[in-house]
Structure formats: structure tokens, C-alpha cells
Design a protein around this motif. Structure first.
Motif, short mmCIF file in Angstrom:
data_model
loop_
_atom_site.label_atom_id
_atom_site.label_comp_id
_atom_site.label_asym_id
_atom_site.label_seq_id
_atom_site.Cartn_x
_atom_site.Cartn_y
_atom_site.Cartn_z
N UNK A 158 -68.51 -81.17 44.84
CA UNK A 158 -69.40 -80.08 44.43
C UNK A 158 -69.17 -78.85 45.30
N UNK A 159 -68.10 -78.86 46.09
CA UNK A 159 -67.78 -77.75 46.98
C UNK A 159 -66.37 -77.23 46.68
N UNK A 160 -66.13 -76.72 45.45
CA UNK A 160 -64.78 -76.29 45.09
C UNK A 160 -64.31 -75.08 45.87
N UNK A 161 -65.22 -74.32 46.48
CA UNK A 161 -64.84 -73.13 47.23
C UNK A 161 -64.69 -73.41 48.72
N UNK A 162 -64.77 -74.66 49.12
CA UNK A 162 -64.55 -75.12 50.49
C UNK A 162 -65.51 -74.49 51.49
N UNK A 163 -66.76 -74.34 51.11
CA UNK A 163 -67.74 -73.74 52.00
C UNK A 163 -68.21 -74.72 53.06
N UNK A 164 -68.11 -76.00 52.79
CA UNK A 164 -68.48 -77.03 53.77
C UNK A 164 -67.20 -77.69 54.27
N UNK A 165 -66.29 -76.87 54.74
CA UNK A 165 -64.97 -77.28 55.19
C UNK A 165 -65.10 -77.98 56.55
N UNK A 166 -64.63 -79.21 56.61
CA UNK A 166 -64.69 -79.96 57.87
C UNK A 166 -63.35 -79.96 58.61
N UNK A 167 -62.30 -79.49 57.99
CA UNK A 167 -60.99 -79.47 58.61
C UNK A 167 -59.90 -79.67 57.58
N UNK A 168 -58.68 -79.74 58.05
CA UNK A 168 -57.53 -79.89 57.15
C UNK A 168 -56.61 -80.99 57.64
N UNK A 169 -56.11 -81.77 56.69
CA UNK A 169 -55.14 -82.82 57.03
C UNK A 169 -53.82 -82.23 57.49
N UNK A 170 -53.63 -80.95 57.30
CA UNK A 170 -52.40 -80.31 57.76
C UNK A 170 -52.40 -80.14 59.27
N UNK A 171 -53.58 -80.12 59.88
CA UNK A 171 -53.66 -79.91 61.33
C UNK A 171 -54.27 -81.08 62.09
N UNK A 172 -55.00 -81.96 61.40
CA UNK A 172 -55.63 -83.10 62.07
C UNK A 172 -55.55 -84.32 61.16
N UNK A 173 -55.73 -85.48 61.75
CA UNK A 173 -55.76 -86.71 60.96
C UNK A 173 -57.16 -86.88 60.35
N UNK A 174 -57.25 -87.69 59.32
CA UNK A 174 -58.54 -87.97 58.70
C UNK A 174 -59.50 -88.57 59.72
N UNK A 175 -58.99 -89.42 60.56
CA UNK A 175 -59.81 -90.05 61.59
C UNK A 175 -60.42 -89.00 62.53
N UNK A 176 -59.60 -88.02 62.96
CA UNK A 176 -60.09 -86.95 63.83
C UNK A 176 -61.14 -86.08 63.13
N UNK A 177 -60.89 -85.77 61.88
CA UNK A 177 -61.82 -84.92 61.13
C UNK A 177 -63.15 -85.63 60.93
N UNK A 178 -63.11 -86.91 60.56
CA UNK A 178 -64.34 -87.65 60.29
C UNK A 178 -65.19 -87.82 61.54
N UNK A 179 -64.55 -87.80 62.71
CA UNK A 179 -65.29 -87.92 63.97
C UNK A 179 -65.52 -86.56 64.64
#
Length: 179
Positions: free
Chosen positions: A75-96
Motif C-alpha cells: 500500500x506504499x507504492x510511492x516508497x514513503x515508508x522506505x526502510x532501506x534498499x537491498x542494493x546497499x544492505x542485506x534484508x537481515x540488516x534492514x529488518x533489524x
């Protein structure tokens, strides 16, 4: 990137629909900022305590958009609740990461996400975040949709002149970071 007026001149998209979508983006973007006065009112001792809230999306789920952006839901197609990018961090890092942890703390203090109704009361829920990975992954493999609905976001996403993502499809190396 083109303006809403240039789309209308081309006859490709209804200007009113584009303006409505951009107004929604502006409303959501502004909703994440809280003025100092509003924050002081919210945290003052005279304000009644808000019941703690919980959201499955912040504790146990992530959404990965086709460009590698990790958000809290489709429900956030405009990436307003952006938690990070897999291009710069791992999913594990982003989730924590701190942004997600801070958002959980805000929910537990009773502060709702702007224009979101996905939360529930915290009572009876496991408030320990999944770890080290989320329990559920929602993957947007492409921003291009083949169902031609009349949703304004879909109309914009399917217009060749307008780009909501840097890439229209998830690239294989980015996908491999998830598996």
C-alpha cells in the motif's frame, strides 16, 4: 521526470487523477513529520495515554519493491515508508534497522501511522519481532501490471513516460540476494 501538466497536454493521463495521486503522496509524506508543538502535546503529562498498537507488517513482514526498496507494505507504492534498499544492505540488516525499530516503538506508544489502518491493539500479540528475518516476504517483481484496472497508481505505473521505480522489473542479482 515530467510534470502533471505535461502529461495532461499529451492527453495520456487525466490531470485531475494525477493531481489526486500527488496530493495523496504529499499528504502521506507530510504525515511522517510531526511538528515540535504537536509532539509536545502528544507527550505532555496532561495528554491521556494512548493504548499500545501492533502491526503485523512491522513485526513480522517486509515488502520488497522491484527496485530493491524495502517498505512496510504494497500500500506504499510511492516508497514513503522506505526502510532501506537491498542494493546497499542485506534484508537481515534492514529488518533489524533503526527506522523499523523506531516505528515499532511509536506504535507501542499509541502513535498510529499516518493514513494507515493496518494496526490493531497490542494486547495478545507477540511483540518480539521475527528474527533474524521476517516470517513473511511480499515481493513486487514488477511495477508493470497486466490487469488494466482504473486505479490511479496503476495508471501512472503503466504509462511509459512516467517512472515510479528506477527499474520496472526486479533484476536477477537483486532477487538472488533474497534467496
Amino acid at each position: 521526470m515530467r510534470s502533471a501538466d505535461s502529461f495532461a497536454k499529451c492527453g495520456r493521463i487525466d490531470l485531475h487523477k494525477v493531481q489526486a495521486v500527488w496530493q495523496t503522496v504529499a499528504d502521506l509524506h507530510g504525515g511522517w513529520r510531526v511538528s515540535a508543538a504537536a509532539e509536545a502535546d502528544r507527550t505532555s503529562s496532561s495528554s491521556p495515554a494512548q493504548p499500545p498498537l501492533y502491526c503485523e507488517w512491522l513485526w513480522h513482514t517486509v515488502t520488497v519493491l522491484c527496485d530493491g526498496t524495502v517498505t512496510c507494505g504494497l500500500d506504499d507504492p510511492f516508497k514513503l515508508r522506505n526502510h532501506g534498499s537491498l542494493k546497499t544492505k542485506s534484508l537481515r540488516e534492514i529488518f533489524a534497522s533503526d527506522p523499523i525499530a523506531k516505528r515499532r516503538e511509536q506504535l507501542l506508544s499509541g502513535k498510529k501511522c499516518f493514513k494507515c489502518t493496518m494496526h490493531t491493539g497490542a494486547d495478545g500479540h507477540d511483540l518480539t519481532p521475527s528474527g533474524p528475518y521476517p516470517r513473511r516476504l511480499v515481493l513486487e517483481s514488477t511495477i508493470k501490471c497486466n490487469i488494466r484496472c482504473t486505479n490511479e497508481t496503476c495508471n501512472i505505473a503503466n504509462d511509459a513516460a512516467f517512472h515510479l521505480r528506477r527499474e520496472d522489473f526486479m533484476q536477477w542479482p537483486l532477487y538472488c540476494k533474497l534467496i
